[in-house]
Write a protein that holds these residues in place. Sequence first.
Motif, PDB file in Angstrom:
ATOM      1  N   CYS A  58      71.536  23.304  58.859  1.00  0.00           N
ATOM      2  CA  CYS A  58      70.292  22.929  59.554  1.00  0.00           C
ATOM      3  C   CYS A  58      69.264  24.053  59.492  1.00  0.00           C
ATOM      4  O   CYS A  58      68.080  23.806  59.275  1.00  0.00           O
ATOM      5  CB  CYS A  58      70.580  22.581  61.014  1.00  0.00           C
ATOM      6  N   ILE A  59      69.720  25.275  59.690  1.00  0.00           N
ATOM      7  CA  ILE A  59      68.806  26.420  59.635  1.00  0.00           C
ATOM      8  C   ILE A  59      68.164  26.526  58.256  1.00  0.00           C
ATOM      9  O   ILE A  59      66.949  26.718  58.128  1.00  0.00           O
ATOM     10  CB  ILE A  59      69.542  27.720  60.015  1.00  0.00           C
ATOM     11  N   TYR A  60      68.972  26.382  57.196  1.00  0.00           N
ATOM     12  CA  TYR A  60      68.427  26.465  55.840  1.00  0.00           C
ATOM     13  C   TYR A  60      67.450  25.339  55.548  1.00  0.00           C
ATOM     14  O   TYR A  60      66.408  25.556  54.922  1.00  0.00           O
ATOM     15  CB  TYR A  60      69.550  26.482  54.801  1.00  0.00           C
ATOM     16  N   VAL A  61      67.750  24.132  55.994  1.00  0.00           N
ATOM     17  CA  VAL A  61      66.848  23.007  55.746  1.00  0.00           C
ATOM     18  C   VAL A  61      65.520  23.229  56.461  1.00  0.00           C
ATOM     19  O   VAL A  61      64.443  23.040  55.875  1.00  0.00           O
ATOM     20  CB  VAL A  61      67.504  21.673  56.164  1.00  0.00           C
ATOM     21  N   VAL A  62      65.574  23.648  57.714  1.00  0.00           N
ATOM     22  CA  VAL A  62      64.339  23.898  58.469  1.00  0.00           C
ATOM     23  C   VAL A  62      63.530  25.015  57.809  1.00  0.00           C
ATOM     24  O   VAL A  62      62.308  24.918  57.663  1.00  0.00           O
ATOM     25  CB  VAL A  62      64.669  24.234  59.947  1.00  0.00           C
ATOM     26  N   ARG A  63      64.226  26.055  57.390  1.00  0.00           N
ATOM     27  CA  ARG A  63      63.550  27.189  56.734  1.00  0.00           C
ATOM     28  C   ARG A  63      62.857  26.759  55.440  1.00  0.00           C
ATOM     29  O   ARG A  63      61.708  27.128  55.179  1.00  0.00           O
ATOM     30  CB  ARG A  63      64.580  28.275  56.471  1.00  0.00           C
ATOM     31  N   MET A  64      63.540  25.961  54.642  1.00  0.00           N
ATOM     32  CA  MET A  64      62.944  25.509  53.384  1.00  0.00           C
ATOM     33  C   MET A  64      61.800  24.535  53.612  1.00  0.00           C
ATOM     34  O   MET A  64      60.816  24.541  52.881  1.00  0.00           O
ATOM     35  CB  MET A  64      64.018  24.886  52.489  1.00  0.00           C
ATOM     36  N   LYS A  65      61.918  23.683  54.629  1.00  0.00           N
ATOM     37  CA  LYS A  65      60.818  22.763  54.941  1.00  0.00           C
ATOM     38  C   LYS A  65      59.580  23.539  55.373  1.00  0.00           C
ATOM     39  O   LYS A  65      58.461  23.185  55.010  1.00  0.00           O
ATOM     40  CB  LYS A  65      61.244  21.788  56.028  1.00  0.00           C
TER      41      LYS A  65
END
Length: 145
Positions: A58-65
């Motif tokens: 989740c952290i990586y997805v939010v960061r990439m978004k």
Amino acid sequence: MEKYKKDLKKRINLISIGMIVIACIIIYDQFFAMESLKNDHIYEFQIGMIVGLAFVGCIYVVRMKRLLDDEKKLRIAFNDENDERRRAIRQKAGLPVLLYTSILMLVAGIVAGYYSEIIFMTLVIAALCQLFIAFILKQIYSKIL
């Protein structure tokens, strides 16, 4: 830059697929797993590891978004990722291959924990050792290069 944006979108999709698999495992554990499995001491470790993987995903997805939304941050991330020194350090430390294989070993260990405690412990310890060695190598090569 457009190629990098497409690459980030592919990463988001791959991580999302992994998170869907993790959600399926959590649903199975909570609703369909036998009580004998739930009473096992490995079960708590498995649930904790699965939740931790989901949280990191989740952290990586939010960061990439967020990177995709801000052009300035996107350019900085692109420059960081394509920096020759950092690329050489990652390559000498065996990253990202060791990271991917370690994650796969952890997931395999979690699944194997339902069948054999020895296989579970072996895979988890081997994956953690790989991550530790990659971390140490990255630190050494950061000082040398």
